[in-house]
Design a protein around this motif. Structure first.
Motif, PDB file in Angstrom:
ATOM      1  N   GLY A  44       0.786  -1.262   0.086  1.00 37.20           N
ATOM      2  CA  GLY A  44      -0.114   0.013   0.043  1.00 37.20           C
ATOM      3  C   GLY A  44       0.951   1.333  -0.121  1.00 37.20           C
ATOM      4  N   LYS A  45       1.961   1.216   0.195  1.00 41.46           N
ATOM      5  CA  LYS A  45       3.077   2.336  -0.039  1.00 41.46           C
ATOM      6  C   LYS A  45       3.879   2.228  -1.183  1.00 41.46           C
ATOM      7  N   LYS A  46       4.402   3.380  -1.833  1.00 42.10           N
ATOM      8  CA  LYS A  46       5.297   3.340  -2.685  1.00 42.10           C
ATOM      9  C   LYS A  46       6.583   2.987  -1.889  1.00 42.10           C
ATOM     10  N   ARG A  47       7.528   2.128  -2.768  1.00 47.01           N
ATOM     11  CA  ARG A  47       8.846   1.928  -2.193  1.00 47.01           C
ATOM     12  C   ARG A  47       9.892   2.345  -3.196  1.00 47.01           C
ATOM     13  N   LEU A  48      10.826   3.069  -2.785  1.00 45.61           N
ATOM     14  CA  LEU A  48      11.926   3.230  -3.365  1.00 45.61           C
ATOM     15  C   LEU A  48      13.137   2.297  -2.814  1.00 45.61           C
ATOM     16  N   ILE A  49      13.547   1.405  -3.814  1.00 43.33           N
ATOM     17  CA  ILE A  49      14.710   0.307  -3.315  1.00 43.33           C
ATOM     18  C   ILE A  49      16.095   0.712  -3.761  1.00 43.33           C
ATOM     19  N   SER A  50      17.044   1.261  -3.090  1.00 38.96           N
ATOM     20  CA  SER A  50      18.412   1.524  -3.432  1.00 38.96           C
ATOM     21  C   SER A  50      19.131   0.267  -3.255  1.00 38.96           C
ATOM     22  N   VAL A  51      19.729  -0.125  -4.111  1.00 41.60           N
ATOM     23  CA  VAL A  51      20.584  -1.407  -3.996  1.00 41.60           C
ATOM     24  C   VAL A  51      22.141  -0.995  -4.057  1.00 41.60           C
ATOM     25  N   ALA A 130      21.860  -0.594  -8.167  1.00 39.03           N
ATOM     26  CA  ALA A 130      20.420  -0.525  -8.933  1.00 39.03           C
ATOM     27  C   ALA A 130      19.462   0.383  -8.072  1.00 39.03           C
ATOM     28  N   VAL A 131      18.634   0.922  -8.737  1.00 42.05           N
ATOM     29  CA  VAL A 131      17.236   1.674  -8.030  1.00 42.05           C
ATOM     30  C   VAL A 131      16.150   1.010  -8.886  1.00 42.05           C
ATOM     31  N   PHE A 132      15.111   0.839  -7.861  1.00 43.79           N
ATOM     32  CA  PHE A 132      13.693   0.292  -8.255  1.00 43.79           C
ATOM     33  C   PHE A 132      12.578   1.204  -7.517  1.00 43.79           C
ATOM     34  N   VAL A 133      11.786   1.488  -8.224  1.00 46.58           N
ATOM     35  CA  VAL A 133      10.590   2.390  -7.586  1.00 46.58           C
ATOM     36  C   VAL A 133       9.269   1.256  -7.780  1.00 46.58           C
ATOM     37  N   ILE A 134       8.868   0.991  -6.875  1.00 49.26           N
ATOM     38  CA  ILE A 134       7.472   0.047  -6.805  1.00 49.26           C
ATOM     39  C   ILE A 134       6.581   0.879  -6.288  1.00 49.26           C
ATOM     40  N   ASP A 135       5.258   0.872  -7.119  1.00 53.83           N
ATOM     41  CA  ASP A 135       4.053   1.708  -6.722  1.00 53.83           C
ATOM     42  C   ASP A 135       3.247   1.127  -5.789  1.00 53.83           C
ATOM     43  N   SER A 136       2.318   1.848  -5.192  1.00 60.70           N
ATOM     44  CA  SER A 136       1.737   1.221  -4.064  1.00 60.70           C
ATOM     45  C   SER A 136       0.653   0.050  -4.451  1.00 60.70           C
ATOM     46  N   ASN A 137       0.597  -0.385  -5.894  1.00 57.68           N
ATOM     47  CA  ASN A 137      -0.047  -1.528  -6.450  1.00 57.68           C
ATOM     48  C   ASN A 137       0.804  -2.874  -6.704  1.00 57.68           C
ATOM     49  N   VAL A 143      13.282   1.476 -13.140  1.00 58.07           N
ATOM     50  CA  VAL A 143      14.214   0.655 -12.907  1.00 58.07           C
ATOM     51  C   VAL A 143      15.657   1.321 -13.359  1.00 58.07           C
ATOM     52  N   GLU A 144      16.645   1.189 -12.783  1.00 58.97           N
ATOM     53  CA  GLU A 144      17.783   1.658 -13.205  1.00 58.97           C
ATOM     54  C   GLU A 144      18.947   0.697 -12.520  1.00 58.97           C
ATOM     55  N   TYR A 145      19.654  -0.049 -13.706  1.00 60.26           N
ATOM     56  CA  TYR A 145      20.689  -1.029 -13.346  1.00 60.26           C
ATOM     57  C   TYR A 145      21.968  -0.308 -13.621  1.00 60.26           C
ATOM     58  N   VAL A 146      22.701   0.355 -12.795  1.00 53.90           N
ATOM     59  CA  VAL A 146      23.936   1.515 -12.844  1.00 53.90           C
ATOM     60  C   VAL A 146      24.983   0.571 -13.758  1.00 53.90           C
ATOM     61  N   ALA A 147      25.335   1.155 -14.863  1.00 57.92           N
ATOM     62  CA  ALA A 147      26.007   0.258 -16.003  1.00 57.92           C
ATOM     63  C   ALA A 147      27.335   0.298 -15.219  1.00 57.92           C
ATOM     64  N   GLU A 148      28.053   0.996 -14.648  1.00 56.66           N
ATOM     65  CA  GLU A 148      29.157   0.774 -13.803  1.00 56.66           C
ATOM     66  C   GLU A 148      29.043   0.614 -12.416  1.00 56.66           C
TER      67      GLU A 148
END
Length: 166
Positions: A44-51, A130-137, A143-148
């Motif tokens: 139910g929340k938005k998620r910003l996942i920083s890897v 990498a960075v992923f954003v997942i919406d509340s659904n 999506v960003e897979y950092v190249a280096e």
């Protein structure tokens, strides 16, 4: 699969690459107190996942601090930083850094997140940046897979993506 280098050397990513529009894969990682955390825990929340490869390195430290600062101004957003660092090391780092808006989570035990999102560096048993954003659904909206893997992600694009996610 995303093409990634680590210190300019090509690496092999294990797991399944995710794309915008995909249903976010579930995962089980460990919080700093060793309790299990899943994607459903922030439903139910938005998620910003920083890897990050390791919280104890310069770029990873800066990335985590930057998203912590940005998180303070976001509503209904859970900011998660994932690495394979041990939960104890993450807890020590957070205490020393004084960060409160970001949850650090460890994928050390079984690489559940890394495999589900295609970010395990086979040669190093680390997660690539990498960075992923997942919406509340629970849909992947960025999506960003950092190249280096030793470079910074695109902070502005990630923050904008989480602000505009459903």
């Amino acid at each position: 699969m995303a093409q990634v280098t680590f210190k300019n050397n090509p690496v092999t990513l294990l797991g399944s690459e995710v794309k915008v529009g995909d249903q976010a894969p579930d995962f089980t990682v460990l919080a700093n107190d060793l309790s299990e955390v899943t994607l459903a825990d922030s439903k139910g929340k938005k998620r910003l996942i920083s890897v990050v490869p390791s919280i104890d390195t310069g770029v990873c430290d800066q990335q985590t601090r930057r998203f912590n600062e940005e998180a303070a101004g976001l509503e209904n957003v859970e900011v998660l930083t994932l690495s394979v660092d041990l939960p104890f090391a993450q807890k020590r780092w957070c205490a020393a850094a004084g960060l409160e808006a970001v949850s650090t989570l460890s994928d050390h035990r079984d690489l559940s997140f890394g495999q589900a999102y295609g970010v395990v560096i086979k040669e190093l048993r680390l997660l690539t940046r990498a960075v992923f954003v997942i919406d509340s659904n629970d849909k992947i909206s960025y999506v960003e897979y950092v190249a280096e893997a030793t470079n910074h992600p695109n902070y502005e694009m990630a923050i904008e993506a989480v602000k505009t996610a459903k």
